[in-house]
Design an enzyme around this catalytic site. Structure first.
Site: not given
Length: 858
Positions: A335, A596, A600, A664, A689, A693
């Protein structure tokens, strides 16, 4: 004392048959509402007024969810079986590594959930209730049975309630009935067997007030309400975002590839007469290594970190997944009031029918605006400020509140001498209910001869950029209240002209959005002339405008072609907003909608990203995904950039994890064919692993290149597949070079081979993060300090690991010094090759595939 069953306050589903006295008696309350002390007792007894289940043990459930992967569960079972066969030490090591990985995931997700919970408190919904006889605002979650709630247009109904008083009350109960039209509600008593759809004296939690006002007694809250029961039965999840769909497809792809490779590798090892249990553990550990176990935690942390950064810029994220859509958004519908304009409506003038200033029009406008008790709005405030005199001699006899069907507000007022009603609203509506017009000299004449002249004057005012309303009046009977059926044969008095200037910096902000690849489309109820005047003021050249009337006549196919080309949708009805957004989505755009208002909510639900402001009506804030603490498009632009940073950092983890993990897998599968022993023990694979990580857990804090935030980004599974295969194979090439050095040059035995490969594998996987995290040469895009710091720590740990007592537990030994020289050469060649491969990949694959805006660019 409160003597009410905890599960059901009033027996049975129906309470429409109760009188006010009976309801007060059953709920042990009165017309003055509850005392604060009593409300606290009831809140403790019945719990928060929310439909969400009690999350008291959610932390424990979140921890257990870290083990929901079938592969992880199979690995634990196989490890326990191994312990039963005597290999207790290896079993304990495997279980400890799995537990550490799971705890890290739990810790990250728990922290993210707590951060989001804190942010949501900033945009808590409130309702007005009577406590100790005084009207106060309280959070909706603290409303309890027995509270008397005061409702006005735009309010969410906080609990299943019995109406005590009402005035022209209409509510939206579409969520329960499927009926899109407003439902009229009135106080009264109905038979107990009245069907739910016809209980006009009750209100349901989750519905909202469209127009009018009321006071109501809350009967049920939380999960005891009809809304709570429906939610519990259906357990309806919010629709998946584009990014969530991408993650789901990515998960399916990994699952298929993992299952295939695990079966092949297990079969090969058994065929080569390697121990069956060791081969099973090896295959399962490989599967765990291939799967980005921390992906859910990384996504949660990235989103929560992004939400915190956005909150610092006055953008509160209610639904975390919407951040990804926020970054992908390429059309923003908004708007004009308060976003494009200052939002401070100012009264320009009150001309009569002849176009000249009229004090009577000003007085009548002021009376209508100041004495109405319904939905307060900026227009009424502007009119009141424009007329300084007080009119205490008038009193209100009745009021017909504004609604979006009539588009007008009527009040009946009187003093000692006269009784009359005043109506103001949209000019076309006011003209339609008038049969006469008052001239400047006070003479009343037929309106038919003046209608064309009045309409022309309205168009002239609109071209000047002024919002123009009409004012009419009519003498009424003091003996009875005026009704909306009598809104006819009125006398047209004059015009109300208002203006709302554009924001000083709005043209620059719109250019900034455009530079970010987000096209702004204005959707307004104002007429086309006012909208065009505004567009020209903010720098739009030759704006294409589509009116609500023209839109109504268009087929969806025609609108599908026109909507993306239109800059301004003017004279739009509230229900047309949803259609515009749906069509733009069908055209392939990611659409944000900023609203708002009371009507709406459907458009906010339909949009990919629903955006509202903290000062919006409750129903708009409830429907929105994102709430702005400042009604400013500058804030929105910075929020979009933060959303794109979050999107980019989430994808970085996927690129890093999949390319390294697939490398891997290829290496392990190949090594299994020619080695007389397992290339790595299961516990060593899990350690690899875990170590690779760790740096990636800090990816949420990483820097993001400018190229990633200057255009909308979309999920593209095909792009990720190509990236994964190319960089996975490249990683595998250097693994095989490492195998060659270990076997042919150093003549390594089992332990030396496994130790040497783990050291090279972990260091290469952590260093390659610095390359694949950016499209630029890695030395021109430095990582964030946390990512860089954790990378160095992991490298130092893995280099010293063979020298520590931990080496014996994991089956490692000290490596020859000469190996480190060879490894340094391999790592240097790997980094240079990866940099060259990255340059070729983006130039040949991405750019040629035209991924510039609609595909992921990292």
């Amino acid at each position: 004392m409160l003597m009410i069953k905890e599960t059901s306050i009033i027996p049975g589903d129906s309470y429409c048959h109760l009188s006010q006295t009976e309801a007060f008696s059953l709920l042990d309350c009165g017309e003055q509402g509850l005392t604060n002390a009593e409300a606290r007792k009831r809140l403790k007894k019945y719990g928060p007024n929310t439909i969400r289940a009690n999350a008291g043990n959610s932390g424990f459930r979140l921890f257990l969810s870290q083990f929901k992967s079938p592969i992880t569960l199979l690995l634990i079972i196989a490890a326990l079986l191994s312990a039963g066969l005597g290999d207790v030490v290896d079993t304990l090591i495997i279980l400890v590594i799995v537990l550490i990985s799971s705890f890290l995931g739990f810790w990250q997700e728990r922290g993210a959930a707590n951060a989001v919970r804190a942010l949501l408190k900033l945009v808590q919904l409130h309702c007005d209730v009577l406590r100790d006889g005084v009207k106060i605002a309280i959070p909706v979650e603290t409303a309890v049975p027995g509270d008397i709630v005061i409702l006005a247009a735009g309010d969410i109904i906080p609990g299943d309630s019995l109406i005590l008083t009402s005035q022209e009350l209409f509510t939206d109960e579409a969520a329960f009935t499927g009926e899109t039209y407003p439902v009229e509600k009135n106080a009264g008593i109905l038979p107990q067997d009245t069907p739910p759809a016809k209980r006009s004296n009750t209100l349901l939690m989750g519905a909202h007030v469209i127009s009018g006002k009321a006071t109501a007694l809350i009967i049920r809250t939380g999960q005891q309400t009809e809304f709570g029961k429906i939610s519990t039965r259906l357990a309806a999840a919010a629709p998946l975002t584009d990014f969530e769909n991408g993650i789901r497809k990515f998960g399916y792809m990994l699952m298929e590839v993992t299952l295939l490779l695990v079966i092949i590798i297990f079969a090969i090892n058994v065929f080569l007469h390697k121990p069956v249990l060791d081969s099973l553990l090896f295959s399962l550990a490989l599967a765990v290594g291939l799967t980005p176990q921390l992906l859910p935690a990384i996504i949660s942390v990235n989103l929560a970190t992004g939400a915190r950064r956005m909150a610092a810029r006055e953008v509160i994220v209610k639904r975390l997944a919407s951040i990804e859509n926020f970054g992908s958004m390429d059309i923003l519908c908004s708007d004009k009031t308060g976003t494009i304009t200052e939002g401070k409506v100012t009264l320009k003038d009150t001309p009569g029918a002849d176009g000249k200033h009229s004090e009577k029009v000003l007085l009548y406008s002021r009376l209508n605006a100041s004495l109405q008790q319904g939905f307060h709005n900026p227009i009424d405030e502007a009119i009141c400020l424009g007329y300084k005199k007080e009119n205490t001699s008038y009193r209100v006899q009745t009021e017909i509140p504004y609604d979006f069907i009539r588009k007008r507000l009527t009040i009946q007022i009187s003093n000692a001498k006269e009784n009359f009603c005043i109506t103001k609203g949209a000019l076309s509506v006011i003209l339609n209910i008038c049969s006469r017009v008052e001239e400047a000299n006070g003479k009343i004449s037929d309106i038919a001869a003046r209608r064309a002249d009045l309409t022309a004057r309205y168009e002239e005012l609109s071209k000047a950029g002024l919002r123009t309303l009409g004012v009419a009046y009519k003498t009424t009977d003091p003996a009875r209240d005026f009704t909306k059926e009598e809104e006819k044969d009125m006398i047209f008095l004059g015009f109300i002209t208002l203006f709302d200037p554009p924001k000083a910096n709005i043209a620059a902000t719109i250019r900034q959005l455009d530079d970010l690849g987000v096209k702004l489309k204005i959707i307004t109820g104002d007429n086309a002339q006012v909208a065009k005047s505004l567009a020209l003021q903010i720098g739009m050249k030759n704006p294409k405008i589509l009116s609500g009337t023209a839109l109504q006549k268009m087929s969806n196919t025609a609108l599908l072609h026109q909507a993306p080309l239109t800059h301004i949708f003017a004279e739009v009805e509230p229900n047309q907003k949803e259609r515009i957004i749906s069509v733009l989505k069908r055209a392939g755009h990611v659409v944000g909608f900023m609203g708002d208002g009371i009507n709406d909510a459907p458009a906010l639900h339909t949009a990919d990203v629903g955006i509202s402001v903290d000062t919006a009506v409750d129903v708009a804030k409830e429907a929105a995904d994102i709430v702005l603490l400042s009604r400013n498009l500058d804030v929105l632009a910075t929020g979009i950039m933060e959303g794109r940073k979050t999107f980019a950092n989430t994808l970085k983890y996927i690129f890093m994890a999949t390319s390294a993990n697939f490398g891997n897998m290829f290496s392990m599968a190949g090594a299994s064919l020619f080695l007389p022993f397992l290339p790595m023990l299961p516990k060593q694979i899990l350690l690899t692993n875990l170590l690779t990580d760790l740096p990636e857990m800090s990816i949420a804090t990483d820097r993001v290149d400018k190229v990633n935030i200057m255009a909308p980004q979309r999920w593209d599974l095909g792009f990720i597949k190509r990236f994964m295969i190319i960089f996975g194979l490249l990683s595998s090439v250097f693994d095989y070079l490492t195998f060659g050095i270990l076997l042919l040059v150093l003549h390594a035995d089992e332990k030396t081979f496994r130790t040497g490969w783990l050291v090279e594998s972990v260091i290469s996987a952590t260093l390659i993060v610095l390359v694949v995290r950016t499209r630029l040469p890695f030395f021109r895009s430095l990582p964030g300090r946390y990512l860089f710091g954790t990378t160095l720590l992991v490298i130092l740990f893995v280099l010293t690991l063979p020298l520590t007592p931990l080496a014996n537990w994991f089956g490692f030994i000290r490596l020859p010094v000469s190996y480190y020289g060879w490894m340094l050469l391999i790592l240097a060649a790997y980094m240079v090759s990866a940099e060259l491969a990255k340059r070729w990949f983006y130039r040949r694959i991405v750019d040629r595939s035209n991924h510039r805006v609609t595909k992921v660019i990292i």
